[in-house]
Enzyme design. Structure first.
Site, PDB file in Angstrom:
ATOM      1  N   GLY A 155       2.567   2.252  10.804  1.00  0.00           N
ATOM      2  CA  GLY A 155       3.455   3.392  10.622  1.00  0.00           C
ATOM      3  C   GLY A 155       4.153   3.845  11.896  1.00  0.00           C
ATOM      4  O   GLY A 155       4.751   4.919  11.934  1.00  0.00           O
TER       5      GLY A 155
ATOM      6  N   HIS B  96      -9.312   0.663   5.292  1.00  0.00           N
ATOM      7  CA  HIS B  96      -8.016   0.940   5.924  1.00  0.00           C
ATOM      8  C   HIS B  96      -8.243   1.898   7.090  1.00  0.00           C
ATOM      9  O   HIS B  96      -9.086   2.796   7.016  1.00  0.00           O
ATOM     10  CB  HIS B  96      -7.060   1.556   4.890  1.00  0.00           C
TER      11      HIS B  96
ATOM     12  N   ASN C  52       0.865  -1.191   0.000  1.00  0.00           N
ATOM     13  CA  ASN C  52       0.000   0.000   0.000  1.00  0.00           C
ATOM     14  C   ASN C  52       0.894   1.232   0.000  1.00  0.00           C
ATOM     15  O   ASN C  52       1.489   1.571   1.021  1.00  0.00           O
ATOM     16  CB  ASN C  52      -0.883  -0.044   1.260  1.00  0.00           C
TER      17      ASN C  52
ATOM     18  N   GLU D  61      -4.883  -5.295  10.770  1.00  0.00           N
ATOM     19  CA  GLU D  61      -3.895  -4.237  10.942  1.00  0.00           C
ATOM     20  C   GLU D  61      -4.163  -3.504  12.254  1.00  0.00           C
ATOM     21  O   GLU D  61      -4.997  -2.577  12.288  1.00  0.00           O
ATOM     22  CB  GLU D  61      -3.988  -3.237   9.787  1.00  0.00           C
TER      23      GLU D  61
ATOM     24  N   GLU E  41      -6.742   4.418   8.075  1.00  0.00           N
ATOM     25  CA  GLU E  41      -6.616   5.855   7.761  1.00  0.00           C
ATOM     26  C   GLU E  41      -7.904   6.383   7.138  1.00  0.00           C
ATOM     27  O   GLU E  41      -8.269   7.548   7.337  1.00  0.00           O
ATOM     28  CB  GLU E  41      -5.392   6.086   6.855  1.00  0.00           C
TER      29      GLU E  41
END
Ligand code: PEP
Length: 253
Positions: free
Chosen positions: A173, A95, A9, A167, A97
């Site tokens: 991150g 996702h 990604n 995730e 985010e």
């Protein structure tokens, strides 16, 4: 048996020339990967990345998002039909985010999954708990809700087209990775929910990827776990050599 998959990604990174160079560099290292590889570039580079990879076995292309609407006056949005028309075969949905910054809830995500499937795209549906959920011990409830509300309306045939990614948000991150034990516990839990809803055969055939600061130095341990079928890779997918090393860390199917 289920497929092992490593998906990259790229998020909102690279210019067009960087994107082409990244694909070229990866293909120089690995033009016929043994594992299924999926590249998820930003929308404007779907066409060139499809062009660069279309004749290669085991490499597919994903969009990072799609609209929950089919078409029309939704300025700035990109539909599943548009994505499919580029030759991409996958789309990432849910996702963290997108959940966090664009307030996408399970109702919206279920509509996105439906649009993806109606246009012959395979959704890569992401679930994962916040740090507070992990610390409070309610991470399984969070993940169960994310799965049941956005996916479990699907027919068995539709569900077979879905790839899942676990995730943990606290690991994305951040450089913090779930331990193989933490990741395996959740992957096994997800598989048990699939089995309850759709039966053992489908549960065992579904690929469940791990994502969250996965790097060459922790990928082998994570991918060795029984219920971890590869990874969804953010930062490390922007470096061809690191991404290649992660692809190579996957256990043989
Ligand atoms: C991701 O964004 O899906 C991800 C896993 O990112 P990173 O690998 O950078 O943690």
């Amino acid at each position: 048996m289920r497929k092992n998959i490593v998906a990259g990604n790229w998020k909102m990174n690279t210019r067009l020339d960087d994107a082409v160079a990244l694909v070229d560099e990866f293909l120089n290292l690995c033009s016929e990967p043994q594992t299924s590889v999926i590249l998820a570039p930003p929308f404007p580079y779907l066409v060139p990345v499809v062009e660069l990879t279309k004749d290669l076995n085991n490499i597919g292309v994903a969009a990072q998002n799609c609209s929950q609407n089919a078409s029309g006056a939704f300025t700035g949005e990109v539909s599943a039909e548009m994505i499919a028309s580029t030759g991409a075969e996958y789309v990432i949905v849910g996702h963290s985010e997108r959940r966090q910054y664009f307030k996408e809830d399970e109702l919206i995500l279920s509509e996105k999954v439906n649009k993806a499937l109606q246009n012959d795209l395979n959704p890569i549906y992401c679930v994962g708990e916040l740090r507070d959920d992990r610390e409070n011990g309610n991470y399984k409830e969070v993940i169960e809700k994310q799965l049941t509300k956005a996916l479990f309306h699907l027919s068995e045939l539709e569900m077979r087209k879905v790839i899942l990614a676990y995730e943990p948000v606290w690991a994305i991150g951040t450089g913090l990775t779930a331990t193989p034990e933490q990741a395996e516990e959740v992957h096994a839990f997800i598989r048990s929910l699939l089995a309850d809803q759709y039966g053992d055969e489908l549960a065992n055939a579904t690929s469940i990827l791990y994502g969250g600061s996965c790097k060459p130095d922790n990928a082998t341990e994570l991918f060795a776990c029984e219920n971890i079928d590869g990874g969804l890779i953010g930062g490390a997918s922007l470096k061809a050599a690191e991404f290649h090393a992660i692809v190579n860390a996957v256990k043989p199917s």
